[in-house]
Design a protein around this motif. Structure first.
Motif, mmCIF file in Angstrom:
data_model
loop_
_atom_site.group_PDB
_atom_site.id
_atom_site.type_symbol
_atom_site.label_atom_id
_atom_site.label_comp_id
_atom_site.label_asym_id
_atom_site.label_seq_id
_atom_site.Cartn_x
_atom_site.Cartn_y
_atom_site.Cartn_z
ATOM 1 N N SER A 1 47.485 32.421 32.259
ATOM 2 C CA SER A 1 47.123 32.854 33.609
ATOM 3 C C SER A 1 46.943 31.680 34.557
ATOM 4 C CB SER A 1 45.848 33.697 33.577
ATOM 5 O OG SER A 1 44.779 32.957 33.002
ATOM 6 N N GLU B 1 48.094 35.803 27.359
ATOM 7 C CA GLU B 1 49.114 35.390 28.320
ATOM 8 C C GLU B 1 48.553 34.273 29.203
ATOM 9 O OE1 GLU B 1 50.894 37.944 31.715
ATOM 10 O OE2 GLU B 1 51.906 38.564 29.874
ATOM 11 N N GLY C 1 52.393 33.394 32.758
ATOM 12 C CA GLY C 1 53.067 34.553 32.178
ATOM 13 C C GLY C 1 53.605 34.293 30.785
ATOM 14 N N ASP D 1 52.021 30.105 40.666
ATOM 15 C CA ASP D 1 52.762 31.309 40.275
ATOM 16 C C ASP D 1 53.761 30.960 39.177
ATOM 17 O OD1 ASP D 1 55.110 30.217 41.537
ATOM 18 O OD2 ASP D 1 54.515 31.107 43.446
ATOM 19 N N ASP D 2 54.610 31.913 38.829
ATOM 20 C CA ASP D 2 55.538 31.720 37.713
ATOM 21 C C ASP D 2 56.881 31.104 38.120
ATOM 22 O OD1 ASP D 2 56.647 33.858 39.053
ATOM 23 O OD2 ASP D 2 56.674 35.196 37.330
#
Length: 177
Positions: free
Chosen positions: A167, A165, A127, A115-116
Motif C-alpha cells: 500500500s 498487498e 498493489g 500510485d501504481d
C-alpha cells in the motif's frame, strides 16, 4: 475518491516528515558534519529509483536530480526541525521527492510512491503482493507492524503492506543527525 486518498496521503506524509524530524539533538554543527559525511557515502551502492532516464540515488545532490527531472507538478518547503534550512518536497507524476539541507546544500532524503504508475528497480509497485516483495528482495531486514523494511548500504526501502498487498513504498537515505 482516489484523488482524496492521494491528497490525504500527501498531507500525512508532509506532516509526518515535519514531525518526525523534530526532537533531535541541539548539537547542530556536529549533526551537520555527520550528515554531510554520511551523505557522501549514501549516494552509491544503496537502493535507488529511476524515473524515465533519471536515476535518483538517496543522499545525492538534490539540485542535480531536480534539474534532470524537470519542473515539478507541485513544490512545498518548510523549516527543517532536524537540520538548519528548509526541507523540500517536489511532486512528480506518481512520486514525491523529499530533500534535506546540510551546509547550504540540499540532498535527496527519499522517494515516496503515490500510485501504481511507478515501481522499484526490482519491479515492485503499490498493489504488488507481499509474496512478490519477498521474491524480489528476500526476507526483510526488519518488520515493524505492517511494514517490511530492507536496508542496503546507507539506504532503506520500506513497504507498507495491507491485506497482503503493498500500500506504500518509500526509498530513503539513512541519515542520522
Amino acid at each position: 475518491m482516489k484523488k482524496m486518498r492521494m491528497y490525504a496521503a500527501a498531507a500525512m506524509l508532509v506532516m509526518g516528515l515535519t514531525l518526525s524530524a523534530c526532537g533531535g539533538s541541539d548539537d547542530s554543527d556536529k549533526g551537520s558534519k555527520e550528515a554531510s559525511a554520511k551523505t557522501e557515502s549514501t549516494a552509491k551502492g544503496g537502493y535507488s529509483f529511476t524515473s524515465g532516464s533519471v536515476k535518483v540515488e538517496m543522499g545525492a545532490d538534490a539540485s542535480k536530480v531536480v534539474e534532470e527531472l524537470g519542473e515539478a507538478d507541485d513544490y512545498f518547503e518548510s523549516e527543517s526541525c532536524a537540520f538548519e534550512g528548509l526541507d523540500k518536497v517536489y511532486t512528480y507524476p506518481g512520486f514525491k521527492l523529499n530533500t534535506y539541507p546540510v551546509d547550504d546544500k540540499d540532498y535527496v532524503l527519499s522517494v515516496v510512491f503515490m500510485d501504481d504508475t511507478v515501481e522499484t528497480e526490482e519491479g515492485i509497485c503499490i498493489g504488488s503482493t507481499k509474496d512478490e516483495v519477498t521474491e524480489a528482495y528476500g526476507e526483510p531486514t526488519e518488520e515493524k507492524g505492517s511494514s517490511m523494511i530492507y536496508e542496503k548500504g546507507e539506504t532503506k526501502i520500506t513497504f507498507g503492506v495491507k491485506n497482503d498487498e503493498v500500500s506504500t513504498v518509500e526509498i530513503s537515505a539513512i541519515v542520522e543527525k
